[in-house]
Design a protein around this motif. Sequence first.
Motif, short mmCIF file in Angstrom:
data_model
loop_
_atom_site.label_atom_id
_atom_site.label_comp_id
_atom_site.label_asym_id
_atom_site.label_seq_id
_atom_site.Cartn_x
_atom_site.Cartn_y
_atom_site.Cartn_z
N ILE A 210 1.82 -1.75 -6.70
CA ILE A 210 1.45 -0.41 -5.07
C ILE A 210 -0.47 -0.73 -4.97
O ILE A 210 -0.20 0.25 -6.36
N ASP A 211 -1.10 -0.62 -4.32
CA ASP A 211 -2.90 -0.12 -4.42
C ASP A 211 -3.32 -0.66 -5.31
O ASP A 211 -4.05 -0.47 -5.85
N ASN B 272 7.90 5.13 4.00
CA ASN B 272 7.24 4.45 3.04
C ASN B 272 7.71 4.95 1.90
O ASN B 272 7.79 3.86 0.58
N PHE B 273 7.86 5.81 0.83
CA PHE B 273 8.23 6.28 -0.07
C PHE B 273 7.38 5.78 -1.29
O PHE B 273 7.68 5.57 -1.93
N GLY B 274 6.02 6.39 -0.67
CA GLY B 274 4.54 5.52 -1.57
C GLY B 274 4.54 4.18 -1.89
O GLY B 274 3.99 3.79 -2.76
N THR C 56 0.97 -1.15 0.29
CA THR C 56 0.31 0.03 -0.06
C THR C 56 0.65 1.18 -0.07
O THR C 56 1.93 0.76 0.51
N SER C 57 0.27 2.25 -0.66
CA SER C 57 0.76 3.54 -0.98
C SER C 57 1.02 4.75 1.00
O SER C 57 1.83 5.48 0.92
N SER D 76 9.04 1.21 -0.86
CA SER D 76 9.66 0.14 -0.28
C SER D 76 8.89 -0.94 0.43
O SER D 76 9.60 -2.36 0.54
N ALA D 77 7.37 -1.51 0.86
CA ALA D 77 7.00 -2.14 1.12
C ALA D 77 7.05 -3.07 -0.43
O ALA D 77 7.14 -4.52 -0.52
N LEU D 78 7.14 -2.73 -1.36
CA LEU D 78 6.71 -3.45 -2.52
C LEU D 78 8.68 -3.79 -2.48
O LEU D 78 8.41 -5.47 -2.67
#
Length: 61
Positions: free
Chosen positions: A45-46, A22-24, A15-16, A27-29
């Motif tokens: 993302i999203d 989280n850099f939009g 998620t963004s 980082s999660a991606l």
Amino acid sequence: MVSGLVDKPVIAVPTSVGYGANFGGLSALLTMLNSCAAGIGVVNIDNGFGAGFLASMINKL
């Protein structure tokens, strides 16, 4: 972690929004893409639609 505990495919949706830097969602991606666990499908993302489509494709197997 979840995919190591279950015997079913896991669909990861970064998620963004989140905590810290989280850099939009980037980082999660990147974290999800670098996972070494088997049985994980990562969408963009999203991208809830893409995750639903992937789940539909898995159900048709």
